[in-house]
Design a protein around this motif. Structure first.
Motif, PDB file in Angstrom:
ATOM      1  N   THR A 167       0.830  -1.199   0.000  1.00 56.82           N
ATOM      2  CA  THR A 167       0.000   0.000   0.000  1.00 56.82           C
ATOM      3  C   THR A 167       0.865   1.250   0.000  1.00 56.82           C
ATOM      4  OG1 THR A 167      -1.762  -1.142   1.203  1.00 56.82           O
ATOM      5  CG2 THR A 167      -1.818   1.260   1.198  1.00 56.82           C
ATOM      6  N   PHE A 169       1.139   5.185   0.469  1.00 58.53           N
ATOM      7  CA  PHE A 169       0.456   6.313   1.088  1.00 58.53           C
ATOM      8  C   PHE A 169       0.969   7.605   0.459  1.00 58.53           C
ATOM      9  CE2 PHE A 169      -0.331   3.183   4.417  1.00 58.53           C
ATOM     10  CZ  PHE A 169      -1.656   3.460   4.731  1.00 58.53           C
ATOM     11  N   GLN A 171      -1.224  11.142  -0.216  1.00 59.99           N
ATOM     12  CA  GLN A 171      -2.498  11.837  -0.199  1.00 59.99           C
ATOM     13  C   GLN A 171      -3.653  10.900   0.156  1.00 59.99           C
ATOM     14  OE1 GLN A 171      -2.723  13.704  -4.063  1.00 59.99           O
ATOM     15  NE2 GLN A 171      -1.307  15.344  -3.492  1.00 59.99           N
ATOM     16  N   ARG A 172      -3.522   9.632  -0.243  1.00 54.52           N
ATOM     17  CA  ARG A 172      -4.532   8.618   0.076  1.00 54.52           C
ATOM     18  C   ARG A 172      -3.853   7.258  -0.002  1.00 54.52           C
ATOM     19  NH1 ARG A 172      -8.724   9.260  -4.711  1.00 54.52           N
ATOM     20  NH2 ARG A 172      -8.110  11.452  -4.517  1.00 54.52           N
ATOM     21  N   PRO A 173      -4.381   6.235   0.678  1.00 50.71           N
ATOM     22  CA  PRO A 173      -3.768   4.901   0.564  1.00 50.71           C
ATOM     23  C   PRO A 173      -4.118   4.250  -0.778  1.00 50.71           C
ATOM     24  CG  PRO A 173      -5.684   4.842   2.020  1.00 50.71           C
ATOM     25  CD  PRO A 173      -5.470   6.278   1.666  1.00 50.71           C
ATOM     26  N   ILE A 174      -3.096   3.789  -1.492  1.00 57.78           N
ATOM     27  CA  ILE A 174      -3.285   3.128  -2.781  1.00 57.78           C
ATOM     28  C   ILE A 174      -2.663   1.737  -2.696  1.00 57.78           C
ATOM     29  CG2 ILE A 174      -2.780   3.171  -5.252  1.00 57.78           C
ATOM     30  CD1 ILE A 174      -4.694   5.338  -4.483  1.00 57.78           C
ATOM     31  N   VAL A 216      -0.279   7.832  -8.398  1.00 57.59           N
ATOM     32  CA  VAL A 216      -1.587   7.922  -7.746  1.00 57.59           C
ATOM     33  C   VAL A 216      -2.635   8.486  -8.699  1.00 57.59           C
ATOM     34  CG1 VAL A 216      -2.880   9.093  -5.915  1.00 57.59           C
ATOM     35  CG2 VAL A 216      -0.660   8.071  -5.416  1.00 57.59           C
ATOM     36  N   LYS A 220      -5.730   5.700  -9.149  1.00 56.42           N
ATOM     37  CA  LYS A 220      -6.651   5.885  -8.020  1.00 56.42           C
ATOM     38  C   LYS A 220      -8.054   5.371  -8.310  1.00 56.42           C
ATOM     39  CE  LYS A 220      -7.563  10.680  -9.365  1.00 56.42           C
ATOM     40  NZ  LYS A 220      -7.458  12.108  -8.967  1.00 56.42           N
TER      41      LYS A 220
END
Length: 402
Positions: A167, A169, A171-174, A216, A220
């Motif tokens: 995962t 990280f 800005q957001r978990p991807i 990302v 996303k």
């Protein structure tokens, strides 16, 4: 001679040769079976396959069409090495050993995640009877070999951004699943440019953030199972956009660095110039007090008496003090001249190196010139004031004997 040739062949190459020689080849009970007449060389091939557990070593046998009992490879003698004897050779359908990787096709190979992170150097596909290796020109295999490099980049970004597992990280978990399908390998993979950026000694964190941002933005909205495949498919555009972003970053960084450099130099030189006057200001402040105290010692009297000697001594002392102070002040002109030559040379070099910022650099130099002029003027005023104080003291001496 044949033994020597056999020793030079890789077990997977031998498997490929035997696989393609089998007559009436079929897949039964998860093994390939086919008929083969043996000679010395073919027997040695089977022995090598048995040694690497790619063949059972026990084969059905016929003699001029008549079915015989199964025979072990170790019991096959010279009398069996002719066209009258046929052996139903068995070959394994799949092998996951690194030395002898055998799969049905590309999708079968890619179904094992370790084969992506640690790419195989060669493999044999039974569906197409095709052997691929480092020396092959197969574009799919060449792209497959580069997949591990892309995985390493993603894992490096996961680690640097304090991600976990698979995962990222930013800005957001991807989350990523490192899985591909055969059709994904049809897209060219080349991340040399990204690796070159990551290997630079400068802007390391910025480069990682730029790459993370591009990744990302691309994946996303893609399902987890197809995110890595999306990176492979858009690899060319990913690299191009990262390089473009890096170029913009470097240009902005260079501008900020230049601005910081000439502003720091401006502050430094202005400070040096102002220190020239500050260094003598305390002495200037003490001079009026000293002269005021000295003038109180001047007494009226006649020339030649004791008071006259005392008065002349006071005036001589004031004169010496003023001269020492003026000499001290005058010495600051040499220091300022040296500073002026230094900053003119420094700013001339900056204007030449960063021509696009020459106007701003020139403005900063003008500010230093102005500060230099006013400091110069203050020093001359200080000298004039010191001399004026001596003249006043001398006039008082003259008036005391009128």
């Amino acid at each position: 001679m044949k033994k020597t040739m056999m020793n030079q062949l890789h077990p997977l190459e031998v498997y490929s040769i035997v696989f393609n020689m089998l007559e009436d080849r079929v897949l039964e009970d998860d093994v390939f079976k086919g008929w083969l007449c043996l000679d010395e060389e073919k027997k040695e091939m089977l022995e090598l396959l048995v040694q690497h557990e790619l063949s059972s070593g026990s084969y059905q046998c016929t003699f001029n069409g008549a079915v015989l009992d199964p025979i072990d490879i170790r019991k096959i003698s010279d009398k069996h090495l002719n066209d009258s004897f046929k052996f139903r050779v068995t070959l394994v359908q799949r092998s996951q050993r690194k030395a002898t990787p055998i799969f049905r096709d590309w999708n079968d190979l890619l179904g094992y995640p370790d084969n992506l992170k640690k790419p195989l150097q060669q493999a044999f596909f039974t569906s197409s009877a095709l052997m691929i290796s480092e020396n092959s020109d197969d574009p799919l295999f060449q792209n497959y070999q580069r997949v591990a490099g892309l995985i390493e980049v993603v894992e490096l970004l996961i680690e640097s951004n304090e991600g976990s597992g698979q995962t990222l990280f930013y800005q957001r978990p991807i989350k990523f699943d490192f899985v591909l399908e055969a059709e994904d390998l049809e897209h060219s993979i080349d991340i040399d440019a990204i690796n070159n950026l990551l290997e630079k000694d400068t802007h390391k964190e910025a480069v990682k953030n730029l790459i993370s941002a591009q990744i990302v933005s691309r994946v996303k909205d893609i399902p987890v199972s197809r995110r890595f495949a999306e990176l492979v498919k858009t690899n060319t555009y990913l690299v191009a956009d990262v390089l473009l972003d890096y170029q913009g970053y470097v240009e902005n960084y260079s501008f900020d660095k230049v601005r910081k450099e000439y502003l720091e130099k401006k502050t430094d030189y202005i400070s040096k110039i102002e220190n020239r006057f500050d260094e003598i200001s305390l002495k200037l402040l003490s001079l009026p007090a000293g002269i005021g105290l000295a003038t109180t010692q001047i007494e009226a009297g006649m020339i030649g008496d004791l008071a006259f000697v005392k008065n002349v001594t006071v005036v001589a002392t004031v004169f010496v003090l003023v001269m020492l102070l003026c000499m001290n002040i005058y010495g600051q002109f040499s220091v300022i001249k040296s500073i002026k030559l230094d900053y003119e040379s420094a700013f001339k070099a900056l204007e030449k190196k960063f021509s696009e910022e020459s106007s701003a650099i020139s403005t900063s130099k003008t500010e230093i010139d102005d500060k230099c002029f006013f400091t110069w003027l203050k020093l001359w005023v200080a000298i004039a004031a010191s001399l004026a104080l001596f003249v006043i003291t001398f006039i008082m001496l003259i008036y005391s004997y009128r």
